[in-house]
Structure formats: structure tokens, C-alpha cells
Design an enzyme around this catalytic site. Sequence first.
Site, short mmCIF file in Angstrom:
data_model
loop_
_atom_site.label_atom_id
_atom_site.label_comp_id
_atom_site.label_asym_id
_atom_site.label_seq_id
_atom_site.Cartn_x
_atom_site.Cartn_y
_atom_site.Cartn_z
N SER A 122 0.83 -1.21 0.00
CA SER A 122 0.00 0.00 0.00
C SER A 122 0.85 1.25 0.00
O SER A 122 1.99 1.25 0.50
CB SER A 122 -0.87 -0.02 1.26
OG SER A 122 -1.40 1.25 1.54
N TYR A 148 -0.78 -0.31 10.14
CA TYR A 148 -1.07 -0.96 8.86
C TYR A 148 0.12 -0.83 7.90
O TYR A 148 0.62 -1.81 7.35
CB TYR A 148 -2.32 -0.31 8.26
CG TYR A 148 -2.72 -0.77 6.89
CD1 TYR A 148 -3.34 -2.00 6.70
CD2 TYR A 148 -2.51 0.05 5.77
CE1 TYR A 148 -3.73 -2.41 5.44
CE2 TYR A 148 -2.91 -0.35 4.51
CZ TYR A 148 -3.52 -1.59 4.35
OH TYR A 148 -3.91 -1.99 3.10
N LYS A 152 2.67 -3.76 6.48
CA LYS A 152 2.87 -3.95 5.03
C LYS A 152 4.37 -3.87 4.70
O LYS A 152 4.90 -4.69 3.95
CB LYS A 152 2.11 -2.88 4.23
CG LYS A 152 0.59 -3.04 4.22
CD LYS A 152 0.16 -4.23 3.40
CE LYS A 152 -1.35 -4.31 3.20
NZ LYS A 152 -1.78 -5.63 2.68
#
Lengths: 320, 320
Positions: A122, A148, A152
Site C-alpha cells: 500500500s 497498517y 505492510k
Amino acid sequence: MSILITGAGGYVGQELAAALISSSPDITVTVTDVVAPTIPGSEEHRGRVKSVQADLTSTEVVDGLINETNRFDTVYLLHGIMSSGSEANFELGIRVNLDATRYILDRLRATMPGVKVVFTSSLAVYGPAQPGFIIDETNFPPVPASSYGSQKLIVETLLNDYSRRGFLDGRCVRLPTVTVRAGKPTQAASSFASDIIREPFHGKKAILPVSKETDMWICSPYTVVKNLLHARNIPKEAFGESRSVNLPGLKVSVQEMLDGLEEVGGKERRALVEEKYDADVDRIVQGWTPNFNTARAMKLGFSKDVPMIENIKQFASRFG
Amino acid sequence: MSILITGAGGYVGQELAAALISSSPDITVTVTDVVAPTIPGSEEHRGRVKSVQADLTSTEVVDGLINETNRFDTVYLLHGIMSSGSEANFELGIRVNLDATRYILDRLRATMPGVKVVFTSSLAVYGPAQPGFIIDETNFPPVPASSYGSQKLIVETLLNDYSRRGFLDGRCVRLPTVTVRAGKPTQAASSFASDIIREPFHGKKAILPVSKETDMWICSPYTVVKNLLHARNIPKEAFGESRSVNLPGLKVSVQEMLDGLEEVGGKERRALVEEKYDADVDRIVQGWTPNFNTARAMKLGFSKDVPMIENIKQFASRFG
């Protein structure tokens, strides 16, 4: 040709599975998610899709899914707790986004060494940049401003090392915010970018939690799926020292999204979007950067996105 | 003031422990390693050092070391399988460098939330840069070219996120190659940079496995220890969005190291260095970059290194 897609209950996973099976009669697809995913695609192709309910945080479940007698040619890792979700519940996020993914990588390495793994990373691996600074893969270090994004980035780092050592053949594609997603609002902080288009087309209200001046780095689901298909066809040698790529996208302001909604859907639909500031969402979204140079992605053969009006029109014609 | 040092059997850990206890009568230090570390320092201070044998890959052992009744004010994480070691044995490297470290972070978070953690990372988080390109923390993404570097980068990413969330107060200092280390050759690919000075001063032969033209980014142990002491005194607010810092060092060619050896130790000692190319070591070392701008470290109050001749003289006077 056997392909596994995790997190395939989500909109992108469903579209990807449908696109894969319609791309070749030789492809079979296993779709998996915490709830058994819908089998996507047209009637003629659906026989080549198998849906498996699987909690990937259970090592026994992963062992049952990935083993010597159940080989795949490519594995798409799309599962995950999204940005707001893993910010709100750190333990759940790290268990799903990091631990489950790492266990899958290790099982793949043990049972089908060298298998292709396409990991959906992302833009959230990057923290804020100076206004106007244009990021590419070589000029700016990823310093995530969310759990998050951190998770990732850690999986990218593992998969890069596994690829360098020849354990697996990884491809880490950093997705822009995918909009317009069909289905339901998600636990992504960026969920509103789809909500403010999708919900009005369904006659429902949508909340806009950030300022209309906010610039975002977005991509249509059509282009994202096209690029996910492409990711597995790139020769591994083309990647060089890093398997990570910033996928193409468009820099679009929230105001432009609203203008697009009004242009395609009319004033009544536009009026269904209500501005209601949310500090938690805004903090995450403002931590992202909308300025990318995607020369590396273009060189690797990924496709540019369609204009946003086209994107909204396609959504409206299929789901509106 | 109670301080824990892991990996304290190594040369840097021993020097750090000695420096800490002599810096203040209020400091007590627990030193730990797989073999119970020597208690360092002068007679008058040694009563304030506790040596604990601990295999940090055992969660029970870590629980015994880190718990509510055994609190620390600062934890220095120096343990690890070094670069050549973790390249040769992936499983051991990831278990010690990543899994054990993560478990320690989680135990610290659970039992003494917010505690200061100084993590010794490495220049090995970076892969090769264009010749002459000068790296700082903002202009170049870490893409490790070794499993060691990958594991260091992953811990940095975790500790950054833990610090951002307030779980812990992390400081990730990326060490240059530390030379001249006393003691024995290590499993670091860079071990030779100390070996070629230390061993001749002990009348022994040393192997040079890379070309003499190789430039390296080095730092004396004296300056590294000084900067490790400083790392815990920096206000956390000073770090901004990243807890990672490239520590000061010197760019020195292997030829200059050999010239320094000859200048301080004479021709006979210089003649004890034998050139014997090692492709595995060379591949790792050439993957590092010797060009750093350390303005951020200087702004955070870290110290510049002493000239290399000074460094060799200090080694010779203490250990030669």
C-alpha cells in the site's frame, strides 16, 4: 495453472478471481477468506473456482490450505485488517497482517519453493512527504505513519529477502487507494473515497470525514485488477534489487471526486454526501502522500489508470 | 537507575557496560548473553553489575529476565547473529535477530510500558547506492542486500511503530562497521576490518577477504560507546517521525587501514595481513555503502568519530 487468492471475499479479490478465470480456460482459482467467499464470474467459468473458508491466523488451517498435495503456481495475498482497523486494534492487525502472512510465506517456501507470490502492499508504507515532493522507489524512505503501513512494509522486507535468497518469487505491489469499490464500506481509513460515490448511487447518504481540499493517490478497481494480473507475468529478473513497486494511480482531490459524482450522478446524489470531520481518519489520510512518479511501474509494463470520470461511469453502469 | 544490556558478552556490550557503571554511582547494569558475560569495569564499580546467562530465543527465559518485579529504565538491545552468520543460517538469524527481539519488545511493553529501548541497527539496512551518492535518513530507501540487514530493518519498523503508539520509547541507532574491536573475530562480514589491525598487534596473521580499494563506513568503539550512552539521553520529541538515526562514522579505504596499521605498528605487523579473496564476504561488503551525511545525528547531539590513526593508537595502547 492453479492460483490461490487470500482475502478473496473483498471486492478487489472477487474482481481479480473473475478476471483470472475468464483470462484462460487453463486457470483454476481457489478463493479464501474468513467467510467462504462468493464464487465470482460468469456461469461458464465458475466450475473452475473453489471457495474455501479459512481463518489464516490458525496454523492448522494454513497447513490444510497450503501443502505438498495442494500446489499453486501463483499466490495472491490480499487478506488483511485494513488501516483504521489495525490502528484501532493493534493485536488483531499484527496477527493477521504480519504473523499470518509470514506463516503463509514459510509454508509456501517449505512446500512449493520458488512459487510466485503477489503481495498487495500500500501507499501507506510511506509517511508524509514535504508538500509537492514526488516520491519514487529510490528517492524517499518508507517511514509508515500507521501500524497498517508498518506491517505492510515488514512483509515487503521479508518477501524481498525471501526472493533474494530464492525461497519465493515475490512481487510487492503498492496499491493506491482503490476507488470506486462496490460492496460495503470497509475498515480502511480511505473507505470514504469509495463511499462518497457508491452510497449516493444506491440512494444512500455517505459521510465525508476529511476536508474537500485533501489530495489523494487513487486508482480505479479496473486498473488495479489489470495490474494485479500483470504482476505475475513480469520476469523476476526485471525487478532488480527490490521487488516493491508503486503502482500507477491518479492524484485527485476530494473536491474533484465530488464534482465527478455530480457530473455522472447529478445534484441529488451529490447532495447525499455529508461533511462530518473525523480526526482519527483525517490523521491517517493526511499521513499519506498523493505525489508519485511511477516510471518504474511503467517500465515494468503496468498500466496507467483511466480518467476518474471514466471510472465513475463504469461504476455507475455496473452497480449504480 | 537500572539498565539491561543484551548481547553483552561482545566487545561493544562489555565496553558499554563499563562506561555506564563508571558514569554514575546510581546506575546498576544487568548484562546478559548466551554465555554469562564477563563482569566488566574496574573493581570499585563491579558490584553494580549483574551477569545473567540467557538464551533469548526461549520465551520462558525472557519472561524470567523481563517482568514486573525486574524493572529497567533503559534496555540496550545488542544481541544478534551477525551478517555472515545470518546469511549462512537463515533460520537461526531470523529467530535471534527478529523473533527473540520482538518477543522482548512485547514483554517490555507488557511489563514496563514506555521504557527506553536503544536498538543497535546497522548500515546494512541499506543496499548498494550509486557510486558517490551520499545517503541520509530522508533521501534513500533502505533495501537490504542481506538477511541481517532485513531483520534489522524489520525491528526498526516495529520499534518505530511501538514508539509512535507510545508502547515503548525506541531509539534505533544504525552503527557503522565498528573497528578496531578487541576480542576475537566475529561472524560479521566486516570482521576483517578489526581482524587486520587486532591480530597483527597480537603477533598473529589476519586474512583480508576484499580488495584494498574497498571503501568502508567505520567508527571506533570509543565513539560508538559514547554515542550509545548519548542515545538514551535524547528527548524522544527530538526524533520526529522516525526513531532511526545513521550514527557518525568515517569513510576509510582498506588501504588506509593498512597504512594506519603500518604507521602505528610497523612493517612487521603490516606483513602479517594476507590477501585472500572471499566471494561471499565481498558480496555482502560491496552491498554496503560508505557515503553518509550524518547531519541528523549531529543535530541529535551524537559525536563525530576520532581520526583512524587515533583509533588504532588507542587500540594499541590498551590491547596491543
